[in-house]
Design a protein around this motif. Structure first.
Motif, short mmCIF file in Angstrom:
data_model
loop_
_atom_site.label_atom_id
_atom_site.label_comp_id
_atom_site.label_asym_id
_atom_site.label_seq_id
_atom_site.Cartn_x
_atom_site.Cartn_y
_atom_site.Cartn_z
N PHE A 136 0.78 -1.17 0.17
CA PHE A 136 0.07 0.07 0.25
C PHE A 136 0.83 1.37 -0.23
N GLU A 137 2.25 1.06 0.79
CA GLU A 137 2.84 2.49 0.76
C GLU A 137 3.42 2.74 -0.66
N LYS A 138 3.41 1.83 -1.36
CA LYS A 138 4.12 1.87 -2.83
C LYS A 138 3.01 2.70 -3.64
N LEU A 139 1.77 2.71 -3.32
CA LEU A 139 0.72 3.07 -4.13
C LEU A 139 -0.20 4.33 -3.16
N SER A 140 0.49 4.73 -2.27
CA SER A 140 -0.45 5.59 -1.28
C SER A 140 -0.38 7.00 -1.92
N ASP A 141 0.10 7.25 -3.13
CA ASP A 141 -0.10 8.58 -3.69
C ASP A 141 -1.40 8.51 -4.44
N ILE A 142 -1.91 7.47 -5.00
CA ILE A 142 -2.74 7.43 -5.81
C ILE A 142 -4.10 6.53 -5.37
N ALA A 143 -3.81 5.75 -4.39
CA ALA A 143 -4.96 4.88 -3.82
C ALA A 143 -5.05 5.01 -2.44
N VAL A 144 -6.30 4.74 -2.05
CA VAL A 144 -6.71 4.45 -0.58
C VAL A 144 -7.18 3.14 -0.36
N VAL A 145 -7.02 2.76 1.06
CA VAL A 145 -7.51 1.54 1.44
C VAL A 145 -9.10 1.50 1.54
N GLU A 146 -9.90 0.80 0.53
CA GLU A 146 -11.31 0.70 0.84
C GLU A 146 -11.68 -0.24 1.89
N LYS A 147 -11.14 -1.42 1.86
CA LYS A 147 -11.12 -2.39 3.05
C LYS A 147 -9.95 -2.87 3.59
N PRO A 148 -9.47 -2.52 4.94
CA PRO A 148 -8.36 -2.96 5.39
C PRO A 148 -8.07 -4.56 5.39
N ALA A 149 -6.80 -4.87 5.51
CA ALA A 149 -6.32 -6.23 5.45
C ALA A 149 -7.04 -7.11 6.48
N LYS A 150 -7.52 -8.37 6.00
CA LYS A 150 -8.51 -9.05 6.60
C LYS A 150 -8.08 -10.56 6.48
N MET A 151 -8.19 -11.63 7.11
CA MET A 151 -8.00 -13.11 6.83
C MET A 151 -9.51 -13.44 6.43
N GLU A 152 -9.28 -14.36 5.35
CA GLU A 152 -10.44 -14.97 4.86
C GLU A 152 -9.87 -16.34 4.64
N GLY A 153 -10.14 -17.28 5.15
CA GLY A 153 -9.52 -18.61 5.08
C GLY A 153 -7.87 -18.59 5.17
N ARG A 154 -7.19 -18.91 4.09
CA ARG A 154 -5.91 -18.98 3.99
C ARG A 154 -5.33 -17.56 3.51
N SER A 155 -6.17 -16.91 2.94
CA SER A 155 -5.70 -15.83 2.35
C SER A 155 -6.16 -14.45 3.19
N MET A 156 -5.09 -13.18 2.88
CA MET A 156 -5.37 -12.20 3.90
C MET A 156 -5.59 -11.29 2.69
N ILE A 157 -6.75 -10.35 2.71
CA ILE A 157 -7.41 -9.61 1.67
C ILE A 157 -7.20 -8.17 1.99
N MET A 158 -7.11 -7.54 1.06
CA MET A 158 -7.26 -5.87 1.08
C MET A 158 -7.56 -5.31 -0.07
N PHE A 159 -8.67 -4.20 -0.11
CA PHE A 159 -8.89 -3.78 -1.52
C PHE A 159 -8.48 -2.39 -1.39
N LEU A 160 -8.02 -1.84 -2.51
CA LEU A 160 -7.67 -0.66 -2.75
C LEU A 160 -8.51 0.00 -3.79
N SER A 161 -8.69 1.24 -3.79
CA SER A 161 -9.22 2.03 -4.89
C SER A 161 -8.67 3.61 -4.83
N GLU A 162 -9.37 4.00 -6.22
CA GLU A 162 -8.52 5.42 -6.61
C GLU A 162 -8.89 6.53 -5.54
N LYS A 163 -8.09 7.46 -5.07
CA LYS A 163 -8.08 8.86 -4.35
C LYS A 163 -8.78 9.46 -5.15
N ARG A 164 -10.05 9.90 -4.20
CA ARG A 164 -10.93 10.89 -4.93
C ARG A 164 -10.44 12.48 -4.71
#
Length: 164
Positions: A136-164
């Protein structure tokens, strides 16, 4: 509803040029439409009294279809693109994946970053969280975290979207 399908006692009538003809019985409105060689179309059934218009029904349907088609053309469909990472990813690979995510985000899509744990990697959740944070730090200039990192089964998932 058109012509004889209109069962209301009174309707507010709009003429073929868009002028207000006032409130009148539905029978009189239908008679006026027939005299003009056009159809009586109910355009606002929920209004009190319902609003009807004298128009050519075939042309009216064509115009409505055209408007819907134009509205569909103008809307932007956002897709969710997925980037898959692993807990033992190298820095250069992470940069490559970040650049790919950057392309998706600048195009207007959302990015789902999935970090998949296999076998004994499940014991090192903290490193996985650090990898997602550095991603996320590499993309923090253009992106925001829509849903923070969270475990789902064996995967840790995070959603990023464009900064408004």
């Amino acid at each position: 509803m058109i012509n004889e399908q209109i069962r209301d006692k009174e309707v507010r009538l709009i003429g073929e040029e868009g002028e207000q003809l006032g409130i009148m019985p539905a029978r009189d409105a239908l008679r006026l439409a027939k005299e003009a060689g056009l159809d009586l179309v109910k355009i606002a059934p929920t209004a009190k009294p319902p609003v009807c218009k004298i128009v050519d029904y075939g042309k009216f349907r064509y115009e409505m279809a055209r408007k819907e088609k134009d509205a569909k053309k103008k809307q932007k469909v956002t897709e969710v693109k997925e980037i898959r990472l692993s807990p033992n990813i190298d820095e250069n690979d992470l940069n490559t994946k970040a650049n790919q995510a950057r392309k998706f985000i600048t195009k207007g899509d959302k990015v789902k970053v999935a970090l998949r744990f296999r076998g004994r990697e499940m014991a090192h959740m903290a490193t996985g969280k650090q990898i997602l944070d550095s991603f996320f730090e590499k993309l923090s200039d253009i992106a925001v975290v829509e849903k923070p990192a969270k475990m789902e089964g064996r995967s840790m998932i995070m959603f990023l979207s464009e900064k408004r």
